[in-house]
Enzyme design. Structure first.
Site, PDB file in Angstrom:
ATOM      1  N   GLY A 199      -0.205  11.474   1.254  1.00 36.62           N
ATOM      2  CA  GLY A 199       1.118  11.174   0.701  1.00 36.62           C
ATOM      3  C   GLY A 199       0.925  11.055  -0.794  1.00 36.62           C
ATOM      4  CG  HIS A 200      -0.937  13.605  -2.816  1.00 36.65           C
ATOM      5  ND1 HIS A 200      -1.722  14.702  -3.042  1.00 36.65           N
ATOM      6  CD2 HIS A 200      -1.680  12.773  -2.037  1.00 36.65           C
ATOM      7  CE1 HIS A 200      -2.885  14.537  -2.426  1.00 36.65           C
ATOM      8  NE2 HIS A 200      -2.880  13.387  -1.805  1.00 36.65           N
ATOM      9  CE  LYS A 205      -5.653  11.822  -3.328  1.00 37.98           C
ATOM     10  NZ  LYS A 205      -5.690  10.387  -3.073  1.00 37.98           N
ATOM     11  CG  ASP A 227      -2.939   5.916  -0.560  1.00 31.85           C
ATOM     12  OD1 ASP A 227      -2.511   7.071  -0.407  1.00 31.85           O
ATOM     13  OD2 ASP A 227      -3.068   5.109   0.383  1.00 31.85           O
ATOM     14  CD  GLN A 270      -6.914  12.947   3.309  1.00 33.66           C
ATOM     15  OE1 GLN A 270      -7.530  13.994   3.302  1.00 33.66           O
ATOM     16  NE2 GLN A 270      -5.598  12.912   3.442  1.00 33.66           N
TER      17      GLN A 270
HETATM   18  P1  GDP Z   1      -2.106   9.613  -4.060  1.00 36.30           P
HETATM   19  O1  GDP Z   1      -2.130   9.691  -2.574  1.00 36.30           O
HETATM   20  O2  GDP Z   1      -3.479   9.529  -4.641  1.00 36.30           O
HETATM   21  O3  GDP Z   1      -1.294  10.705  -4.708  1.00 36.30           O
HETATM   22  O4  GDP Z   1      -1.402   8.223  -4.423  1.00 36.30           O
HETATM   23  P2  GDP Z   1      -0.079   7.612  -3.724  1.00 36.30           P
HETATM   24  O5  GDP Z   1       1.102   8.366  -4.187  1.00 36.30           O
HETATM   25  O6  GDP Z   1      -0.281   7.477  -2.258  1.00 36.30           O
HETATM   26  O7  GDP Z   1      -0.116   6.136  -4.273  1.00 36.30           O
HETATM   27  C1  GDP Z   1      -0.089   5.847  -5.641  1.00 36.30           C
HETATM   28  C2  GDP Z   1       1.118   4.947  -5.916  1.00 36.30           C
HETATM   29  O8  GDP Z   1       0.980   4.353  -7.192  1.00 36.30           O
HETATM   30  C3  GDP Z   1       2.427   5.701  -5.946  1.00 36.30           C
HETATM   31  O9  GDP Z   1       3.450   4.859  -5.487  1.00 36.30           O
HETATM   32  C4  GDP Z   1       2.612   6.018  -7.435  1.00 36.30           C
HETATM   33  O10 GDP Z   1       3.974   6.192  -7.806  1.00 36.30           O
HETATM   34  C5  GDP Z   1       2.053   4.766  -8.048  1.00 36.30           C
HETATM   35  N1  GDP Z   1       1.411   4.932  -9.366  1.00 36.30           N
HETATM   36  C6  GDP Z   1       0.696   5.984  -9.831  1.00 36.30           C
HETATM   37  N2  GDP Z   1       0.170   5.681 -11.043  1.00 36.30           N
HETATM   38  C7  GDP Z   1       0.553   4.431 -11.328  1.00 36.30           C
HETATM   39  C8  GDP Z   1       0.294   3.551 -12.436  1.00 36.30           C
HETATM   40  O11 GDP Z   1      -0.419   3.859 -13.382  1.00 36.30           O
HETATM   41  N3  GDP Z   1       0.868   2.299 -12.374  1.00 36.30           N
HETATM   42  C9  GDP Z   1       1.642   1.895 -11.333  1.00 36.30           C
HETATM   43  N4  GDP Z   1       2.154   0.676 -11.361  1.00 36.30           N
HETATM   44  N5  GDP Z   1       1.907   2.707 -10.288  1.00 36.30           N
HETATM   45  C10 GDP Z   1       1.353   3.956 -10.272  1.00 36.30           C
HETATM   46  P1  IMO Z   2      -3.889  10.407   0.237  1.00 34.68           P
HETATM   47  O1  IMO Z   2      -4.155  11.873   0.008  1.00 34.68           O
HETATM   48  C1  IMO Z   2      -5.176   6.719   2.203  1.00 34.68           C
HETATM   49  C2  IMO Z   2      -6.966   7.124   6.182  1.00 34.68           C
HETATM   50  C3  IMO Z   2      -6.204   6.570   7.369  1.00 34.68           C
HETATM   51  C4  IMO Z   2      -7.367   6.206   8.284  1.00 34.68           C
HETATM   52  C5  IMO Z   2      -8.368   7.330   8.042  1.00 34.68           C
HETATM   53  C6  IMO Z   2      -8.300   8.463   9.057  1.00 34.68           C
HETATM   54  O2  IMO Z   2      -2.462  10.027   0.157  1.00 34.68           O
HETATM   55  O3  IMO Z   2      -4.783   9.581  -0.637  1.00 34.68           O
HETATM   56  P2  IMO Z   2      -6.581  10.441   9.510  1.00 34.68           P
HETATM   57  O4  IMO Z   2      -5.117  10.410   9.842  1.00 34.68           O
HETATM   58  O5  IMO Z   2      -6.921  11.218   8.283  1.00 34.68           O
HETATM   59  O6  IMO Z   2      -7.428  10.851  10.684  1.00 34.68           O
HETATM   60  O7  IMO Z   2      -6.955   8.897   9.225  1.00 34.68           O
HETATM   61  O8  IMO Z   2      -8.060   7.835   6.752  1.00 34.68           O
HETATM   62  N1  IMO Z   2      -6.203   8.092   5.351  1.00 34.68           N
HETATM   63  C7  IMO Z   2      -5.739   7.808   4.130  1.00 34.68           C
HETATM   64  N2  IMO Z   2      -5.732   6.660   3.429  1.00 34.68           N
HETATM   65  N3  IMO Z   2      -4.661   7.840   1.658  1.00 34.68           N
HETATM   66  C8  IMO Z   2      -4.679   9.004   2.338  1.00 34.68           C
HETATM   67  O9  IMO Z   2      -4.292  10.181   1.785  1.00 34.68           O
HETATM   68  C9  IMO Z   2      -5.188   9.021   3.652  1.00 34.68           C
HETATM   69  N4  IMO Z   2      -5.321   9.976   4.603  1.00 34.68           N
HETATM   70  C10 IMO Z   2      -5.961   9.399   5.624  1.00 34.68           C
HETATM   71  O10 IMO Z   2      -5.453   5.447   7.004  1.00 34.68           O
HETATM   72  O11 IMO Z   2      -7.971   5.002   7.853  1.00 34.68           O
HETATM   73 MG    MG Z   3      -1.340   8.690  -0.902  1.00 35.77          MG
END
Ligand code: GDP
Ligand code: IMO
Ligand code: MG
Length: 425
Positions: free
Chosen positions: A43-44, A19, A16, A225
């Site tokens: 979840g991107h 990416k 998270d 991840q």
């Molecule tokens: P990913 O899994 O690595 O793609 O990241 P996620 O989407 O799960 O989580 C990143 C969260 O931070 C999302 O809600 C984005 O919209 C938000 N986000 C990304 N870049 C920034 C930033 O520079 N500032 C803030 N405040 N939010 C951001």
């Molecule tokens: P993105 O790509 C954050 C965590 C789960 C758990 C562990 C194993 O959005 O960054 P799994 O379902 O993969 O067997 O769970 O990994 N986990 C993540 N945490 N971002 C993710 O993906 C994750 N995908 C799995 O919370 O601790």
């Molecule tokens: Mg994510």
């Protein structure tokens, strides 16, 4: 920004990091975007033009023109979730069928894999991993046990027999765990998803990517991840079941290691983690609450609150080393805007009293040793250029670069595509 033929973008923390947003921003500079591991545990999030999308199994390059997007052999796919995700993108006007290629070697998450994920977690009591419940671990387990089903199996007359055998084996385990379940609805949705998926192009993606490279095309590999969730190098056993590190792009797409050029390592200016497992810099005080609120730290897949803490440079240095990171991308510094001081963990004090800056075999019980910095107390969200950065923020960036021995090339100051600053421009 000049790119090599194959660049890799991946998370350096516990996932998270942002990416999805950055892949979307960088996509115009490439011909192809390819996911190499994981599945709908990811979840991107992407935001642009006032719209927000959360991608799970589909690469984050689908919104920037007619680029080729690939679901690589290293991934695991749930047909029902794929259908839900793809139809919502099609409804939003994305021409997915033209843009998306699916590897025949990607593994299928079966309905019983999800049940097993949940049954195994329940049986663990206090040692739960806190998985996303998407069947990721059991699917990769079958892959390694050589009992998995792959996308390409859908095209063979053997599919039903193989499915029947796998399902029966899973049901024996579920029975041994006294797990009660009703498969009828999930199985029907899964079969419906399979029919929908058949409308997409199933390919030998290792040949596609290598042919495209031969023809001079450029590829951005999108990790899911983060490094600290890697099956080999993460905080085992509280990890996911795939190789999230850069090497995963080679095995998950069929790309030779020597082809890889830049490695973009993404980090938040602080740190979060979802699920169980050690987290040395986790905060339980008001600062932690503030990070959670200002960063809106709730899982994009499960909605679970993310645990929050200060940035952990011991873990980050380890991640930079394992991945050969050439460029750091710094996310979410704007979340720290109001903090009078900002802390960074530069060493661990281990339970035996020794101190280290090398990530240990087990970081459970490690106490963070912090360096403290003056906060910038300025809103970063609206800034357009590094020339506008407050001095305290520049100092923080310089410290990160020195400690990690890697340049910070991109800084994100908000969730929107446009809130992205390229340094040196
Ligand atoms: P990913 O899994 O690595 O793609 O990241 P996620 O989407 O799960 O989580 C990143 C969260 O931070 C999302 O809600 C984005 O919209 C938000 N986000 C990304 N870049 C920034 C930033 O520079 N500032 C803030 N405040 N939010 C951001
Ligand atoms: P993105 O790509 C954050 C965590 C789960 C758990 C562990 C194993 O959005 O960054 P799994 O379902 O993969 O067997 O769970 O990994 N986990 C993540 N945490 N971002 C993710 O993906 C994750 N995908 C799995 O919370 O601790
Ligand atoms: Mg994510």
């Amino acid at each position: 920004m000049a790119q090599s033929k194959v660049d890799v973008l991946l998370g350096l923390q516990w996932g998270d990091e942002g990416k999805g947003k950055v892949v979307d921003v960088l996509t115009p500079g490439y011909d192809v975007v390819a996911r190499f591991q994981g599945g709908p545990n990811a979840g991107h999030t992407l935001e642009f033009d006032g719209k927000k999308f959360v991608l799970k199994s589909i690469p984050s390059g689908v919104f920037q023109g007619n680029k080729v997007n690939i679901i690589g052999n290293g991934m695991v796919l749930d047909a029902a979730l794929f259908k839900a995700e793809a139809t919502s993108l099609e409804a939003a006007g994305v021409n997915l069928r033209e843009r998306l290629l699916i590897s025949k070697k990607a593994h299928l998450i079966l309905p019983t894999h999800r049940l097993l994920d949940s049954a195994i977690e329940s049986s663990k009591g206090s040692g739960k991993v806190g998985t996303t419940g998407r069947g990721i671990g059991p699917t990769y387990t079958d892959k390694v046990a050589r009992t998995g089903l792959r996308v390409g199996d859908l095209l063979t007359p053997d599919f039903e027999r193989k499915y029947g055998e796998a399902k029966a084996a899973h049901e024996r385990i579920l029975k041994s765990l006294d797990y009660e379940y009703d498969l009828s609805q999930t199985e029907a949705a899964w079969r419906d998803g399979l029919e929908y998926m058949r409308q997409f192009r199933f390919v030998d993606s290792e040949h596609c990517v290598n042919n495209m490279l031969r023809d001079g095309k450029t590829i951005l590999c999108e990790g899911a991840q983060g490094t600290m969730l890697d099956i080999d190098f993460g905080s085992y056993p509280f990890v996911t079941s795939s190789n999230t590190v850069c090497a995963g792009a080679c095995t998950g797409l069929g790309i030779a290691p020597g082809r890889i050029g830049r490695v973009f390592g993404i980090m938040k200016a602080y740190c979060t983690r979802v699920g169980s497992g050690p987290f040395p810099t986790e905060l339980f005080d008001n600062d932690g609450k503030l990070l959670s609120e200002r960063g809106n730290e709730f899982g994009a897949v499960t909605g679970r609150p993310r645990r929050c803490g200060w940035v952990d440079l011991v873990a980050l240095k380890y991640a930079v080393r394992l991945n050969g990171v050439t460029d750091i991308i710094l996310m979410k510094s704007d979340v720290l805007d109001t903090f009078p001081t900002v802390k960074a963990c530069v060493a661990y004090q281990l339970p035996d009293g020794t101190e280290t800056d090398e990530f240990p075999f087990d970081c459970e019980g490690a106490k963070p040793v912090y360096e403290e910095f003056a906060g910038w107390k300025t809103g970063l969200c609206g800034l357009k250029s590094e020339d506008d950065f407050p001095e305290e923020f520049n100092q923080y960036i310089s410290f990160l670069e020195e400690y990690l021995e890697t340049p910070v090339s991109i800084i994100s100051v908000g969730p929107d595509r446009n809130q992205t600053i390229f340094r040196g421009k």
